[in-house]
Motif scaffolding. Structure first.
Motif, PDB file in Angstrom:
ATOM      1  N   THR A 102       0.914  -1.266  -0.013  1.00  0.00           N
ATOM      2  CA  THR A 102       0.119   0.056   0.065  1.00  0.00           C
ATOM      3  C   THR A 102       0.891   1.271  -0.059  1.00  0.00           C
ATOM      4  OG1 THR A 102      -1.775   0.997   1.153  1.00  0.00           O
ATOM      5  CG2 THR A 102      -0.177   0.084   2.543  1.00  0.00           C
ATOM      6  N   GLU A 103       0.450   2.451   0.282  1.00  0.00           N
ATOM      7  CA  GLU A 103       1.017   3.496   0.342  1.00  0.00           C
ATOM      8  C   GLU A 103       2.013   3.606   1.571  1.00  0.00           C
ATOM      9  OE1 GLU A 103      -1.872   6.652  -1.673  1.00  0.00           O
ATOM     10  OE2 GLU A 103      -1.561   7.011   0.330  1.00  0.00           O
ATOM     11  N   GLN A 104       3.469   3.927   1.466  1.00  0.00           N
ATOM     12  CA  GLN A 104       4.209   3.950   2.532  1.00  0.00           C
ATOM     13  C   GLN A 104       4.553   5.248   2.526  1.00  0.00           C
ATOM     14  OE1 GLN A 104       8.207   2.253   1.489  1.00  0.00           O
ATOM     15  NE2 GLN A 104       8.751   1.929   3.580  1.00  0.00           N
ATOM     16  N   TYR A 105       4.037   5.699   3.942  1.00  0.00           N
ATOM     17  CA  TYR A 105       4.267   7.158   4.428  1.00  0.00           C
ATOM     18  C   TYR A 105       5.756   7.420   4.519  1.00  0.00           C
ATOM     19  CZ  TYR A 105      -0.614   9.038   4.151  1.00  0.00           C
ATOM     20  OH  TYR A 105      -1.711   9.577   3.857  1.00  0.00           O
ATOM     21  N   TRP A 106       6.292   8.575   4.024  1.00  0.00           N
ATOM     22  CA  TRP A 106       7.275   9.244   4.322  1.00  0.00           C
ATOM     23  C   TRP A 106       6.786  10.447   5.319  1.00  0.00           C
ATOM     24  CZ3 TRP A 106      12.136   9.953   0.716  1.00  0.00           C
ATOM     25  CH2 TRP A 106      13.137  10.906   1.336  1.00  0.00           C
ATOM     26  N   VAL A 107       7.376  10.294   6.577  1.00  0.00           N
ATOM     27  CA  VAL A 107       6.754  11.295   7.615  1.00  0.00           C
ATOM     28  C   VAL A 107       7.854  12.258   8.068  1.00  0.00           C
ATOM     29  CG1 VAL A 107       5.687  11.483   9.734  1.00  0.00           C
ATOM     30  CG2 VAL A 107       4.888   9.867   8.098  1.00  0.00           C
ATOM     31  N   LEU A 108       7.563  13.538   8.075  1.00  0.00           N
ATOM     32  CA  LEU A 108       8.204  14.448   8.938  1.00  0.00           C
ATOM     33  C   LEU A 108       7.856  14.529  10.324  1.00  0.00           C
ATOM     34  CD1 LEU A 108       8.294  17.295   6.234  1.00  0.00           C
ATOM     35  CD2 LEU A 108       9.910  15.343   6.271  1.00  0.00           C
ATOM     36  N   THR A 120       8.233   1.662  12.807  1.00  0.00           N
ATOM     37  CA  THR A 120       9.001   2.327  11.987  1.00  0.00           C
ATOM     38  C   THR A 120       8.534   1.763  10.364  1.00  0.00           C
ATOM     39  OG1 THR A 120      11.124   1.602  11.981  1.00  0.00           O
ATOM     40  CG2 THR A 120      10.788   3.428  13.402  1.00  0.00           C
ATOM     41  N   THR A 121       9.015   2.263   9.551  1.00  0.00           N
ATOM     42  CA  THR A 121       8.920   1.877   8.380  1.00  0.00           C
ATOM     43  C   THR A 121      10.284   2.582   7.353  1.00  0.00           C
ATOM     44  OG1 THR A 121       7.712   1.372   6.129  1.00  0.00           O
ATOM     45  CG2 THR A 121       7.169   3.432   7.209  1.00  0.00           C
ATOM     46  N   THR A 122      11.037   1.871   6.534  1.00  0.00           N
ATOM     47  CA  THR A 122      12.205   2.342   5.852  1.00  0.00           C
ATOM     48  C   THR A 122      11.879   2.494   4.425  1.00  0.00           C
ATOM     49  OG1 THR A 122      13.482   1.766   7.668  1.00  0.00           O
ATOM     50  CG2 THR A 122      14.767   2.060   5.494  1.00  0.00           C
ATOM     51  N   GLN A 123      12.067   3.671   3.742  1.00  0.00           N
ATOM     52  CA  GLN A 123      12.058   3.716   2.473  1.00  0.00           C
ATOM     53  C   GLN A 123      13.451   3.569   1.788  1.00  0.00           C
ATOM     54  OE1 GLN A 123       9.545   5.147   0.807  1.00  0.00           O
ATOM     55  NE2 GLN A 123       8.368   5.858   2.192  1.00  0.00           N
ATOM     56  N   LYS A 124      13.361   2.483   1.090  1.00  0.00           N
ATOM     57  CA  LYS A 124      14.558   2.131   0.377  1.00  0.00           C
ATOM     58  C   LYS A 124      14.949   3.100  -0.822  1.00  0.00           C
ATOM     59  CE  LYS A 124      14.391  -1.764   2.777  1.00  0.00           C
ATOM     60  NZ  LYS A 124      15.372  -1.970   3.777  1.00  0.00           N
ATOM     61  N   VAL A 125      16.212   2.865  -1.269  1.00  0.00           N
ATOM     62  CA  VAL A 125      16.681   3.375  -2.402  1.00  0.00           C
ATOM     63  C   VAL A 125      16.671   2.731  -3.721  1.00  0.00           C
ATOM     64  CG1 VAL A 125      18.677   4.831  -3.140  1.00  0.00           C
ATOM     65  CG2 VAL A 125      18.251   4.819  -0.820  1.00  0.00           C
ATOM     66  N   VAL A 134      15.610   6.101   4.386  1.00  0.00           N
ATOM     67  CA  VAL A 134      15.042   6.985   5.076  1.00  0.00           C
ATOM     68  C   VAL A 134      14.018   6.219   6.130  1.00  0.00           C
ATOM     69  CG1 VAL A 134      13.726   8.947   5.461  1.00  0.00           C
ATOM     70  CG2 VAL A 134      15.444   8.840   3.838  1.00  0.00           C
ATOM     71  N   THR A 135      14.130   6.484   7.388  1.00  0.00           N
ATOM     72  CA  THR A 135      13.459   5.642   8.284  1.00  0.00           C
ATOM     73  C   THR A 135      12.277   6.549   8.997  1.00  0.00           C
ATOM     74  OG1 THR A 135      14.884   3.914   8.818  1.00  0.00           O
ATOM     75  CG2 THR A 135      13.214   4.259  10.398  1.00  0.00           C
ATOM     76  N   SER A 136      11.028   6.243   8.648  1.00  0.00           N
ATOM     77  CA  SER A 136       9.848   6.937   9.498  1.00  0.00           C
ATOM     78  C   SER A 136       9.029   6.336  10.452  1.00  0.00           C
ATOM     79  CB  SER A 136       8.991   7.558   8.283  1.00  0.00           C
ATOM     80  OG  SER A 136       9.631   8.466   7.136  1.00  0.00           O
ATOM     81  N   PRO A 137       8.623   7.294  11.114  1.00  0.00           N
ATOM     82  CA  PRO A 137       7.435   6.455  12.222  1.00  0.00           C
ATOM     83  C   PRO A 137       6.171   6.113  11.518  1.00  0.00           C
ATOM     84  CG  PRO A 137       7.520   8.981  12.403  1.00  0.00           C
ATOM     85  CD  PRO A 137       8.678   8.809  11.518  1.00  0.00           C
ATOM     86  N   ALA A 138       5.884   4.889  11.746  1.00  0.00           N
ATOM     87  CA  ALA A 138       4.744   4.345  11.117  1.00  0.00           C
ATOM     88  C   ALA A 138       3.441   4.267  12.115  1.00  0.00           C
ATOM     89  CB  ALA A 138       5.033   2.989  10.657  1.00  0.00           C
ATOM     90  N   ILE A 139       3.841   4.185  13.385  1.00  0.00           N
ATOM     91  CA  ILE A 139       2.753   4.105  14.614  1.00  0.00           C
ATOM     92  C   ILE A 139       3.483   5.006  15.708  1.00  0.00           C
ATOM     93  CG2 ILE A 139       1.476   2.695  16.006  1.00  0.00           C
ATOM     94  CD1 ILE A 139       1.941   0.398  14.110  1.00  0.00           C
ATOM     95  N   TRP A 140       2.814   5.811  16.191  1.00  0.00           N
ATOM     96  CA  TRP A 140       3.171   6.748  17.500  1.00  0.00           C
ATOM     97  C   TRP A 140       2.152   7.352  18.318  1.00  0.00           C
ATOM     98  CZ3 TRP A 140       3.424   8.917  12.256  1.00  0.00           C
ATOM     99  CH2 TRP A 140       2.788  10.163  12.499  1.00  0.00           C
TER     100      TRP A 140
END
Length: 232
Positions: free
Chosen positions: A156-162, A172-177, A187-193
């Motif tokens: 599904t959509e993988q959120y890149w979060v600021l 967390t979830t990590t955006q691969k290159v 880039v690792t973003s929070p997925a649940i907080w």
């Protein structure tokens, strides 16, 4: 006297996130757990201070859209006084871009959802559906929202979060290159907080783009537990 609690469901904004169908999925759960549920189709209700003072839980599903000053101040005041605030995906992490104070309250903001290879895109929402892992952090094992849930996979959509440092990240979830991306490291973003704001608790789950993702057993359990955890 009644031992029932009050849940306010606020939904609307971009239709692509199915705000009606998504919230209807969880309303029976709230009722089964002893909540009287009121549903509103805009944030105008936040400005009703007399009503908001008695709300135990707000479940918000409003992607983008706008919020007026008095509406936001009513929402923030309710949370500061102990009302819980919970939501998923763009319904909470991509709401009210016109109000920086709202972004401050939530602690994390959707930035983008990098999609498929350009040659695979067809101009539909599915252009942004990619396989990824939701990685549980060590503290998630003992948290009431995530206890017993391990890492899991989604497409599904993988959120890149600021985000800022005042969120308590459970996963967390990590955006691969990929070869077509502009960034050159993962880039690792929070997925649940979660977030404590004065007397109120805030819960955010970034997976939840459409009903079929909300019906994933892990996602649904996390959101159901998250709503109960956030509630006054």
């Amino acid at each position: 006297m009644t031992d029932k609690k009050t849940a306010l469901v606020v939904r609307g904004g971009w239709d692509g996130h199915q705000p009606f169908e998504a919230t209807e999925l969880f309303i029976p759960f709230l009722k089964d757990n002893g909540y009287d549920v009121r549903v509103e189709e805009s944030p105008k209700v936040y400005a009703d201070s007399a009503y908001m003072s008695g709300v135990d839980l707000i479940v918000q599903c409003v992607t983008m859209s706008t919020i007026e000053k008095d509406e936001f101040e009513g929402l923030r005041t309710a949370v500061e006084n102990g009302t819980g605030l919970a939501g998923w995906h763009g319904g909470i992490a991509d709401s009210y871009r016109n109000n920086s104070d709202y972004l401050h309250l939530i602690g994390g903001q959707f930035a983008c959802h990098p999609g498929k290879h350009p040659d695979e895109r067809i101009g539909e929402q599915s252009d942004n559906y990619v396989p990824y892992t939701v990685n549980m952090l060590p503290g998630a094992a003992s948290h009431p929202i995530t206890q017993g849930i391990g890492d899991f996979e989604l497409v599904t959509e993988q959120y890149w979060v600021l985000s800022d440092d005042y969120i308590d990240v459970l996963a967390t979830t990590t955006q691969k290159v990929r070869e077509w991306d502009q960034w050159n490291r993962e880039v690792t973003s929070p997925a649940i907080w979660t977030r404590q704001w004065a007397e109120g608790r805030i819960f955010v789950c970034t997976p939840g783009h459409r009903v079929e993702i909300l019906q994933d057993s892990n996602v649904r359990m996390i959101i159901e537990r998250g709503m109960l955890w956030a509630s006054r």
